[in-house]
Write a protein that holds these residues in place. Sequence first.
Motif, PDB file in Angstrom:
ATOM      1  N   ILE A 129     -93.364-120.645 -82.761  1.00  0.00           N
ATOM      2  CA  ILE A 129     -93.674-119.251 -83.095  1.00  0.00           C
ATOM      3  C   ILE A 129     -92.740-118.796 -84.211  1.00  0.00           C
ATOM      4  O   ILE A 129     -91.529-119.039 -84.156  1.00  0.00           O
ATOM      5  CB  ILE A 129     -93.466-118.348 -81.857  1.00  0.00           C
ATOM      6  N   VAL A 130     -93.298-118.140 -85.211  1.00  0.00           N
ATOM      7  CA  VAL A 130     -92.473-117.534 -86.258  1.00  0.00           C
ATOM      8  C   VAL A 130     -91.838-116.274 -85.684  1.00  0.00           C
ATOM      9  O   VAL A 130     -92.521-115.306 -85.351  1.00  0.00           O
ATOM     10  CB  VAL A 130     -93.305-117.199 -87.505  1.00  0.00           C
ATOM     11  N   PHE A 131     -90.502-116.290 -85.550  1.00  0.00           N
ATOM     12  CA  PHE A 131     -89.792-115.156 -84.973  1.00  0.00           C
ATOM     13  C   PHE A 131     -89.585-114.054 -86.003  1.00  0.00           C
ATOM     14  O   PHE A 131     -89.665-112.864 -85.679  1.00  0.00           O
ATOM     15  CB  PHE A 131     -88.439-115.619 -84.438  1.00  0.00           C
ATOM     16  N   GLY A 132     -89.298-114.426 -87.238  1.00  0.00           N
ATOM     17  CA  GLY A 132     -89.044-113.447 -88.285  1.00  0.00           C
ATOM     18  C   GLY A 132     -88.532-114.144 -89.519  1.00  0.00           C
ATOM     19  O   GLY A 132     -88.413-115.370 -89.566  1.00  0.00           O
ATOM     20  N   LYS A 133     -88.210-113.339 -90.540  1.00  0.00           N
ATOM     21  CA  LYS A 133     -87.795-113.874 -91.830  1.00  0.00           C
ATOM     22  C   LYS A 133     -86.297-113.612 -92.049  1.00  0.00           C
ATOM     23  O   LYS A 133     -85.842-112.477 -92.125  1.00  0.00           O
ATOM     24  CB  LYS A 133     -88.616-113.237 -92.962  1.00  0.00           C
ATOM     25  N   ASN A 134     -85.556-114.704 -92.162  1.00  0.00           N
ATOM     26  CA  ASN A 134     -84.108-114.608 -92.301  1.00  0.00           C
ATOM     27  C   ASN A 134     -83.674-114.113 -93.670  1.00  0.00           C
ATOM     28  O   ASN A 134     -84.213-114.519 -94.707  1.00  0.00           O
ATOM     29  CB  ASN A 134     -83.469-115.965 -92.056  1.00  0.00           C
ATOM     30  N   ASN A 135     -82.666-113.256 -93.649  1.00  0.00           N
ATOM     31  CA  ASN A 135     -82.047-112.771 -94.882  1.00  0.00           C
ATOM     32  C   ASN A 135     -81.433-113.938 -95.653  1.00  0.00           C
ATOM     33  O   ASN A 135     -81.083-114.974 -95.072  1.00  0.00           O
ATOM     34  CB  ASN A 135     -80.979-111.735 -94.544  1.00  0.00           C
ATOM     35  N   LEU A 136     -81.303-113.776 -96.939  1.00  0.00           N
ATOM     36  CA  LEU A 136     -80.792-114.824 -97.818  1.00  0.00           C
ATOM     37  C   LEU A 136     -80.228-114.179 -99.075  1.00  0.00           C
ATOM     38  O   LEU A 136     -80.470-113.014 -99.352  1.00  0.00           O
ATOM     39  CB  LEU A 136     -81.901-115.811 -98.204  1.00  0.00           C
ATOM     40  N   VAL A 137     -79.477-114.934 -99.833  1.00  0.00           N
ATOM     41  CA  VAL A 137     -79.023-114.457-101.134  1.00  0.00           C
ATOM     42  C   VAL A 137     -80.237-114.371-102.052  1.00  0.00           C
ATOM     43  O   VAL A 137     -81.141-115.212-101.986  1.00  0.00           O
ATOM     44  CB  VAL A 137     -77.969-115.421-101.713  1.00  0.00           C
ATOM     45  N   GLU A 138     -80.306-113.351-102.900  1.00  0.00           N
ATOM     46  CA  GLU A 138     -81.449-113.187-103.798  1.00  0.00           C
ATOM     47  C   GLU A 138     -81.828-114.493-104.479  1.00  0.00           C
ATOM     48  O   GLU A 138     -80.991-115.149-105.099  1.00  0.00           O
ATOM     49  CB  GLU A 138     -81.159-112.149-104.895  1.00  0.00           C
ATOM     50  N   MET A 139     -83.094-114.885-104.318  1.00  0.00           N
ATOM     51  CA  MET A 139     -83.639-116.101-104.928  1.00  0.00           C
ATOM     52  C   MET A 139     -82.822-117.346-104.558  1.00  0.00           C
ATOM     53  O   MET A 139     -82.802-118.326-105.289  1.00  0.00           O
ATOM     54  CB  MET A 139     -83.725-115.962-106.453  1.00  0.00           C
ATOM     55  N   SER A 140     -82.148-117.289-103.424  1.00  0.00           N
ATOM     56  CA  SER A 140     -81.311-118.406-102.942  1.00  0.00           C
ATOM     57  C   SER A 140     -80.199-118.757-103.919  1.00  0.00           C
ATOM     58  O   SER A 140     -79.747-119.904-103.976  1.00  0.00           O
ATOM     59  CB  SER A 140     -82.183-119.648-102.666  1.00  0.00           C
ATOM     60  N   PHE A 141     -79.726-117.778-104.659  1.00  0.00           N
ATOM     61  CA  PHE A 141     -78.764-118.022-105.739  1.00  0.00           C
ATOM     62  C   PHE A 141     -77.412-117.447-105.357  1.00  0.00           C
ATOM     63  O   PHE A 141     -77.028-116.365-105.791  1.00  0.00           O
ATOM     64  CB  PHE A 141     -79.282-117.379-107.031  1.00  0.00           C
ATOM     65  N   GLY A 142     -76.664-118.169-104.504  1.00  0.00           N
ATOM     66  CA  GLY A 142     -75.350-117.704-104.102  1.00  0.00           C
ATOM     67  C   GLY A 142     -74.922-118.305-102.787  1.00  0.00           C
ATOM     68  O   GLY A 142     -75.736-118.849-102.042  1.00  0.00           O
ATOM     69  N   LEU A 143     -73.635-118.198-102.478  1.00  0.00           N
ATOM     70  CA  LEU A 143     -73.071-118.909-101.336  1.00  0.00           C
ATOM     71  C   LEU A 143     -72.346-118.009-100.333  1.00  0.00           C
ATOM     72  O   LEU A 143     -71.799-118.511 -99.358  1.00  0.00           O
ATOM     73  CB  LEU A 143     -72.103-119.997-101.835  1.00  0.00           C
ATOM     74  N   THR A 144     -72.361-116.693-100.554  1.00  0.00           N
ATOM     75  CA  THR A 144     -71.593-115.810 -99.669  1.00  0.00           C
ATOM     76  C   THR A 144     -72.445-114.975 -98.717  1.00  0.00           C
ATOM     77  O   THR A 144     -71.912-114.370 -97.789  1.00  0.00           O
ATOM     78  CB  THR A 144     -70.726-114.836-100.496  1.00  0.00           C
ATOM     79  N   GLY A 145     -73.748-114.903 -98.921  1.00  0.00           N
ATOM     80  CA  GLY A 145     -74.593-114.090 -98.054  1.00  0.00           C
ATOM     81  C   GLY A 145     -74.800-112.672 -98.532  1.00  0.00           C
ATOM     82  O   GLY A 145     -75.388-111.853 -97.823  1.00  0.00           O
ATOM     83  N   HIS A 146     -74.357-112.373 -99.758  1.00  0.00           N
ATOM     84  CA  HIS A 146     -74.537-111.020-100.283  1.00  0.00           C
ATOM     85  C   HIS A 146     -75.956-110.843-100.818  1.00  0.00           C
ATOM     86  O   HIS A 146     -76.459-111.669-101.584  1.00  0.00           O
ATOM     87  CB  HIS A 146     -73.543-110.736-101.403  1.00  0.00           C
ATOM     88  N   ASN A 147     -76.598-109.766-100.402  1.00  0.00           N
ATOM     89  CA  ASN A 147     -77.940-109.439-100.880  1.00  0.00           C
ATOM     90  C   ASN A 147     -78.008-107.936-101.115  1.00  0.00           C
ATOM     91  O   ASN A 147     -77.791-107.147-100.187  1.00  0.00           O
ATOM     92  CB  ASN A 147     -79.003-109.862 -99.864  1.00  0.00           C
ATOM     93  N   SER A 148     -78.285-107.547-102.361  1.00  0.00           N
ATOM     94  CA  SER A 148     -78.304-106.115-102.691  1.00  0.00           C
ATOM     95  C   SER A 148     -79.426-105.344-102.010  1.00  0.00           C
ATOM     96  O   SER A 148     -79.184-104.300-101.398  1.00  0.00           O
ATOM     97  CB  SER A 148     -78.369-105.923-104.212  1.00  0.00           C
ATOM     98  N   PRO A 149     -80.687-105.811-102.072  1.00  0.00           N
ATOM     99  CA  PRO A 149     -81.760-105.015-101.464  1.00  0.00           C
ATOM    100  C   PRO A 149     -81.732-104.990 -99.941  1.00  0.00           C
ATOM    101  O   PRO A 149     -82.103-103.982 -99.331  1.00  0.00           O
ATOM    102  CB  PRO A 149     -83.039-105.707-101.961  1.00  0.00           C
ATOM    103  N   TYR A 150     -81.300-106.074 -99.296  1.00  0.00           N
ATOM    104  CA  TYR A 150     -81.482-106.183 -97.850  1.00  0.00           C
ATOM    105  C   TYR A 150     -80.176-106.282 -97.062  1.00  0.00           C
ATOM    106  O   TYR A 150     -80.196-106.433 -95.843  1.00  0.00           O
ATOM    107  CB  TYR A 150     -82.396-107.379 -97.537  1.00  0.00           C
ATOM    108  N   GLY A 151     -79.047-106.188 -97.736  1.00  0.00           N
ATOM    109  CA  GLY A 151     -77.769-106.098 -97.041  1.00  0.00           C
ATOM    110  C   GLY A 151     -76.979-107.390 -96.988  1.00  0.00           C
ATOM    111  O   GLY A 151     -77.532-108.486 -97.049  1.00  0.00           O
ATOM    112  N   GLN A 152     -75.673-107.227 -96.888  1.00  0.00           N
ATOM    113  CA  GLN A 152     -74.751-108.352 -96.734  1.00  0.00           C
ATOM    114  C   GLN A 152     -74.865-108.937 -95.325  1.00  0.00           C
ATOM    115  O   GLN A 152     -74.664-108.245 -94.329  1.00  0.00           O
ATOM    116  CB  GLN A 152     -73.312-107.896 -96.979  1.00  0.00           C
TER     117      GLN A 152
END
Length: 485
Positions: A129-152
């Motif tokens: 079952i698809v539970f949900g969509k995991n947050n990620l760095v914008e366009m998978s471009f980064g290593l710290t987990g920071h995402n401007s639109p959807y939160g750190q």
Amino acid sequence: MQDNENTVGAASGDDAIVELGVAAAAAAIRNGEITSEAYASALLRRARKHADLKSFITIDESAVLTAAAAADKARAAGSTAPLLGVPIGIKDSYATAGLRTTLGVGNLEDFVPQQDADVVGALKNAGGIVFGKNNLVEMSFGLTGHNSPYGQVKNPYSHDHVPGGSSSGSGAAVAARIVPASTGGDTVGSIRVPASLSGVVGYKPTNGRWPGGGVAPISHTLDTTGILTRSVEDAALLDQIVTRNTSAPGSRRSDLRGVRFAHAPRQYMKVVDPETAAHFTAALERLRDAGADIVEIDLGESFMETANLLTWNFFFREMREAVGQFVADNDFPVTFDEIYNDVKPQLKEIWSQVVVPDGPGYLSDEGYQSALTTERPQLQRRLGQVFTHHAADALLFPTTPCPAPLIEHGSSFTIAGHQVDDRFLAYNTIPTSGAGLPGISIPIGLSTNGLPIGLEIDAAHGADSSLLDVTRRVEALFGTLPAPA
């Protein structure tokens, strides 16, 4: 009042059920010990409780519960699908039919694809079952987990620290017991880095072993889909399902006698946090005490520098064309240029330098061809010698050179007295990506301030089944980490 009591009672019984891994949950549902609906409900309550981690961008609770109820009916009708009724997180770089897919960028906040990515389809076909969509760095471009639109995204073991990236939400969700597994994508370490920093198992298959259709790319040379779990057993099960490998599993031996491990301290221990180095050294001793043969090797003076330069060249050079082709072929209502114009300033600055063709650091056609035809084959030969000339079953090294840095440090922090940027988190994982080898990160302990430390185990090209088997036996020495407080 009665409803509230039921909710409290259910929540109080969640601790045991959310600890179930993929294989254990599937077996419990199959044997009638729990229902998929009860399991999914517990995970949804967990997700709400830990919403501050920002590990998910999208969860459609009603769709999850509807799918769980359907799984319970299928089980009653005799279904024995291997993942029947087990919810799994999906990194938001994977297309999901009927569930929004953002790739981590604001341009796509309302986009809902019509088709599933190939891996998602394989998991669903197995009853998942698809539970949900995991947050990620914008366009998978980064290593710290920071995402401007959807939160750190925050590290479940300490919310002040990064979880790693780019599969940041995937690692955090699995560590926090919100889901038993989540998909990830690995180009330079984006599965293994968050696995190490968040204290879970991260499996990067040999390039080409897992399908990549319907997953936003960065580099067709380096990209691979993969999985984050809390046990190697679960990673192996999901590997069998995705690859449709129906052969018998590898050896069920539990000891390590006759296994030969190589490590290359001159290359992989160059700049390493003292606690990470101490855990790695202790791990080697435990492996030796368990009967393994440990051999120290040297991959050469310029090995790491060459591998890092080569791999980042592919990462930057192939991205624009790969993303542009992907959004067009998969009917995403956006262009690369529209994404480029809308990303956070720090990311746009990097792309302007090395990703767009008129950037001053953009790799020339001649340099790109040389990387493809000369430098990458040389890297593959040098790493290949670990398994041929040195006759090693696997190569060992600290997955990341330090435990998770503080979020407040941003992209610049200190490791063992050296000032580095966030790309250094992938310093050790990069050669594996450049050569296309399989690699797994497993947790081997916690630092004095309670942050996970990871061990990476790599194998020869295509030796994924052997790698999973050996890593399962290594994992038995260290166990799994306790749930975050």
